[in-house]
Design an enzyme around this catalytic site. Structure first.
Site, PDB file in Angstrom:
ATOM      1  N   VAL A  80      20.394  10.142  -6.470  1.00  0.00           N
ATOM      2  CA  VAL A  80      18.997  10.122  -6.872  1.00  0.00           C
ATOM      3  C   VAL A  80      18.510  11.567  -6.941  1.00  0.00           C
ATOM      4  O   VAL A  80      18.862  12.389  -6.084  1.00  0.00           O
ATOM      5  CB  VAL A  80      18.153   9.301  -5.875  1.00  0.00           C
ATOM      6  N   GLY A  88      12.754   4.948  -2.528  1.00  0.00           N
ATOM      7  CA  GLY A  88      13.266   3.620  -2.837  1.00  0.00           C
ATOM      8  C   GLY A  88      14.099   3.499  -4.090  1.00  0.00           C
ATOM      9  O   GLY A  88      14.546   2.401  -4.420  1.00  0.00           O
ATOM     10  N   GLY A  90      17.165   4.802  -4.725  1.00  0.00           N
ATOM     11  CA  GLY A  90      18.539   4.489  -4.335  1.00  0.00           C
ATOM     12  C   GLY A  90      18.679   3.041  -3.914  1.00  0.00           C
ATOM     13  O   GLY A  90      19.645   2.366  -4.269  1.00  0.00           O
ATOM     14  N   ARG A  91      17.716   2.545  -3.155  1.00  0.00           N
ATOM     15  CA  ARG A  91      17.735   1.143  -2.714  1.00  0.00           C
ATOM     16  C   ARG A  91      17.670   0.206  -3.915  1.00  0.00           C
ATOM     17  O   ARG A  91      18.381  -0.793  -3.970  1.00  0.00           O
ATOM     18  CB  ARG A  91      16.568   0.891  -1.765  1.00  0.00           C
ATOM     19  N   GLU A 112      32.618   4.803   0.164  1.00  0.00           N
ATOM     20  CA  GLU A 112      32.791   5.861   1.158  1.00  0.00           C
ATOM     21  C   GLU A 112      31.515   6.672   1.180  1.00  0.00           C
ATOM     22  O   GLU A 112      30.889   6.881   0.147  1.00  0.00           O
ATOM     23  CB  GLU A 112      33.961   6.801   0.807  1.00  0.00           C
ATOM     24  N   ASN A 117      26.133  12.393   5.959  1.00  0.00           N
ATOM     25  CA  ASN A 117      25.055  11.885   5.108  1.00  0.00           C
ATOM     26  C   ASN A 117      24.358  10.704   5.801  1.00  0.00           C
ATOM     27  O   ASN A 117      24.555   9.540   5.447  1.00  0.00           O
ATOM     28  CB  ASN A 117      25.604  11.491   3.734  1.00  0.00           C
ATOM     29  N   TYR A 124      22.736   2.172   3.325  1.00  0.00           N
ATOM     30  CA  TYR A 124      23.770   1.147   3.158  1.00  0.00           C
ATOM     31  C   TYR A 124      23.746   0.151   4.313  1.00  0.00           C
ATOM     32  O   TYR A 124      23.822  -1.064   4.108  1.00  0.00           O
ATOM     33  CB  TYR A 124      25.153   1.795   3.035  1.00  0.00           C
TER      34      TYR A 124
END
Length: 157
Positions: A80, A88, A90-91, A112, A117, A124
């Protein structure tokens, strides 16, 4: 747009096109210390890959690259723009690729993530991925190599 939140504008998820690659590369270079090359992105336009982009108005906000192998999907890259991280995007990309994988009869998604990070790891994890292993020295790092957490999400109960 950097002053706006993702909820302030209409974010659309759509398939990545080859014409999007220059903008994708710009986000990739801003978002990763060791970015993918243009050749890697162009090589991903094959039948067993799913490439998604997130847009607001005419501006690319992020992307995801997923490889399918039989009934398993491997999330290879999700990035992103730093200008809209934490809002939000990425979600939304993650939820979209999970929904599409389910429609494609995929039973598991793996990925991975760098051990350093934390933001991605927590994203995730909050979306139901669980850590199933670790790959030593998987990623290049400023000083040597960095381990990766291997995470999985089951699309079957």
């Amino acid at each position: 747009m950097s002053e706006q939140k993702a909820s302030d504008f209409d974010v659309r998820i759509k398939p990545m096109l080859e014409v999007d690659v220059p903008d994708v590369l710009e986000i990739e270079r801003q978002g990763h210390s060791f970015p993918w090359t243009e050749a890697i992105f162009r090589d991903s336009f094959r039948g067993n890959y799913r490439l998604w982009t997130a847009w607001a108005e005419e501006r690319l906000l992020g992307f995801a690259v997923v490889a399918y192998l039989f009934d398993e999907a491997h999330l290879l890259n999700l990035c992103v723009s730093p200008k809209v991280q934490g809002q939000g995007i990425g979600r939304r990309l993650l939820r979209h690729l999970v929904a599409e994988a389910s429609l494609d009869h995929i039973w598991q998604i793996i990925l991975e993530v760098r051990v350093s990070n934390d933001a991605a790891y927590h994203l995730y994890k909050s979306e139901g991925f669980r850590q199933i292993g670790r790959r030593p020295d998987y990623y290049p790092a400023a000083e040597g190599r960095e381990d990766a957490r291997v995470m999985a999400f089951s699309l079957r109960d």
